[in-house]
Design an enzyme around this catalytic site. Structure first.
Site, mmCIF file in Angstrom:
data_model
loop_
_atom_site.group_PDB
_atom_site.id
_atom_site.type_symbol
_atom_site.label_atom_id
_atom_site.label_comp_id
_atom_site.label_asym_id
_atom_site.label_seq_id
_atom_site.Cartn_x
_atom_site.Cartn_y
_atom_site.Cartn_z
ATOM 1 N N LYS A 257 2.525 -49.894 -21.750
ATOM 2 C CA LYS A 257 1.832 -50.728 -20.686
ATOM 3 C C LYS A 257 1.688 -50.104 -19.264
ATOM 4 C CE LYS A 257 5.959 -52.954 -18.852
ATOM 5 N NZ LYS A 257 6.620 -53.916 -18.448
ATOM 6 N N ARG A 258 2.279 -48.824 -19.314
ATOM 7 C CA ARG A 258 2.146 -48.081 -18.196
ATOM 8 C C ARG A 258 1.040 -47.147 -18.122
ATOM 9 N NH1 ARG A 258 7.204 -47.418 -19.725
ATOM 10 N NH2 ARG A 258 8.595 -48.669 -18.889
#
Length: 524
Positions: A257-258
């Site tokens: 998700k980063r």
RNA sequence: GGCCCCAUCGUCUAGCGGUUUAGGACAUCACUCUUUCAAGGUGAAGGCACCGGUUCGACUCCGGUUGGGGCCA
């Protein structure tokens, strides 16, 4: 397998968001549990962070509930092995460590980080792989006293066997062999008394009587030392099944998700995000990358995906029944799922395919159901009242009907904002107006239509079609030009629903008023 | 760096030695339908990473190479 009860678990850290990979792991565990009449456990691996826990955990709990993956034991639910938060189980871990120490499966180690670094450096120079020498290992009180006199603080290390092999019979991967000579004496408790993941995880899997550990592949390499702990503590060994990663779109890297910014360079990913952002903007949401992110389940819930679509997509991301079946109900999945048919290779996340499933399930809902799905968005954007009046509901019903699968996710209803705006507030696309409404012949038709519309006996489809066609015939203007002129006048744009649908959605009065306004707009 | 895992169309996958001219789905493209835009219909293009072996026969078994990934350092 004996007929012991199936007990599986999913053990997320409260990271503030529910990653798609976690969702899939949870799904497979849930399916496996349901299929075997077993128990699906939710354990919270929160040893590292105790602050803001409730808040950070919420997206995961909500995500699981939204997906319909209810847990049988865990937070908010309790169960026979409470507590299910690792942060509340320290006494149990401490006891486990004592026991490992007592039976010689672990030892106190007084090496400082510098000592370890030195050993490592030396190993590198000698070109051999580094394994701790156990030089500062203390197994007797005398040794302990000696090191402590030097001001050293102990950590607890596993005393791994230094030769032989360990075999993991993985339910997905088959036989995987490890050489114990290569295993390190891993730390299980730090000098400050805190516990390392491998210890807590293995202890809890043992304590909770987990029968099958179904988890992501990244844990495969850690399995030997966890088995070692489990065995030393005398627990019955669970079976293992390591799932392949959910990978990034178009690559085999683990989905993260980063890395949202990077993914947004992919057109199909970008499109999904833009779709979401458009909805967020109209809803007036302030969103952040942590949760409003297509890598996170929350995103799909908020923009109006259907949980069954996500479930079906996720189920097929690494599992298949055969060479053709692609739609599965939850019941079918429960019945047909099997670990044997889980793929070994990582599967990359494909937003387009997910959207295709979403469209399928959206269209499987009745118009009335879709209206209910869509209403909250209209209310949120202030386009209909809360609760909606009968007339508003009827109008939404017509729009949903006319839109068909243009409304892919519930939030897409906001694309049809222009039907809800007051007639005076409708923005008309300048280019479309000039092209389709300005020509004199078109204006004449619209004026004529105005004259007739007021007196048309009934405002129903057949009448309206006849009316519009008749005007085209009479004037000699191409039918398409007539409907486009009308479309622009009614909706402000030159694409959209069938023209009769537009008229029916707006109703007689607003149809008239919008045509009038368009003509006035030209006169200005 | 060591160990472990993985490898079929762009993507998800079927294939568990011959029934395969490698099947399906998403995406793509073309055509078609359509009084706009979608949708629909029809069709096309597109793949077994490479090299050796085993075998009468290999996408399928074995070994290696390459590539990707993970864990540990």
């Amino acid at each position: 397998m004996t007929n012991e009860r199936v007990r599986v678990r999913v053990a997320p850290s409260p990271t503030g968001a529910m990653h798609l990979g976690l969702a899939r792991t949870a799904l497979y565990n849930w399916l496996f549990a349901r299929q075997h009449g077993g128990v699906f456990i939710l354990r919270i691996d929160d040893t590292d962070q105790e602050r803001n826990q409730a808040e950070m955990l919420l997206p995961i709990l909500e995500g699981l509930r939204w997906l319909g993956l209810e847990w049988d034991e865990g937070p908010d639910r309790g169960g026979p092995y409470e507590p299910y938060y690792q942060s509340q189980r320290k006494r149990i871990y401490q006891e486990a460590v004592e026991k490992l120490l007592a039976c010689g499966a672990a030892y106190l180690d007084y090496a400082t980080p510098e000592d370890i670094a030195r050993e490592r450096e030396q190993a590198r120079q000698e070109g051999r792989t580094c394994r701790y020498s156990r030089r500062w290992m203390a197994e007797t009180a005398t040794e302990r006293a000696r090191f402590e006199a030097e001001g050293r603080k102990p950590v607890v290390r596993l005393k791994m066997p230094q030769e032989g092999g360990m075999v993991v019979e993985d339910l997905i991967r088959g036989r995987v062999e490890f050489d114990l000579a290569l295993e390190q004496d891993h730390i299980i408790q730090r000098a400050d008394g805190s516990f390392i993941y491998h210890l807590t995880s293995a202890v809890d899997d043992g304590e909770f009587q987990i029968s099958h550990i179904i988890r992501a592949e990244e844990h495969l390499s850690n399995t030997p030392r966890q088995i070692f702990i489990l065995q030393a503590l005398g627990y019955k060994l669970p079976r293992f099944a390591h799932l392949p990663f959910v990978a990034e779109p178009g690559s085999k890297n683990k989905l993260s998700k980063r890395k949202l910014k990077e993914y947004l360079k992919k057109p199909e990913f970008n499109e999904l995000m833009r779709r979401g952002e458009k909805i967020a903007r109209r809803m007036g949401w302030t969103v952040n990358d942590d949760l409003f992110n297509p890598v996170v389940v929350d995103f799909y819930q908020r923009v109006g995906f259907l949980p069954e679509a996500l479930i079906n997509y996720l189920a097929l991301l690494g599992w298949s029944l055969d060479d053709r079946t692609e739609f599965f109900t939850r019941e079918e999945l429960t019945r047909l799922f099997s670990l044997e048919r889980v793929a070994k290779a990582p599967a990359s996340f494909d937003p387009q395919r997910l959207l295709a499933f979403q469209v399928h399930y959206m269209m499987a809902r009745s118009v009335a159901e879709r209206v209910e799905l869509v209403l909250p968005y209209l209310q949120g954007a202030g386009l209909v009242s809360s609760p909606p009046g009968d007339e508003e509901k009827m109008m939404v019903n017509r729009i949903v009907q006319a839109a068909g699968d243009r409304i892919k996710v519930a939030g897409d209803i906001l694309d049809y904002e222009y039907f809800f705006l007051p007639d005076t507030g409708l923005a008309i696309d300048e280019k479309a107006l000039i092209r389709w409404v300005r020509p004199e012949a078109q204006q004449a038709i619209l004026r004529e239509l105005l004259a007739v519309l007021g007196s048309v006996t009934s405002f129903d489809p057949e009448n309206l079609i006849g009316l519009v066609d008749g005007l085209a015939d009479k004037s000699g203007v191409k039918p398409m030009a007539v409907s486009q002129a009308l479309r622009v006048a009614l909706t402000g744009r030159d694409y959209g629903f069938a023209i009769v649908d537009c008229m029916l959605i707006l109703g007689r009065e607003r149809t008239i008023s919008r045509i009038e306004r368009a003509l006035q707009g030209l006169a200005r």
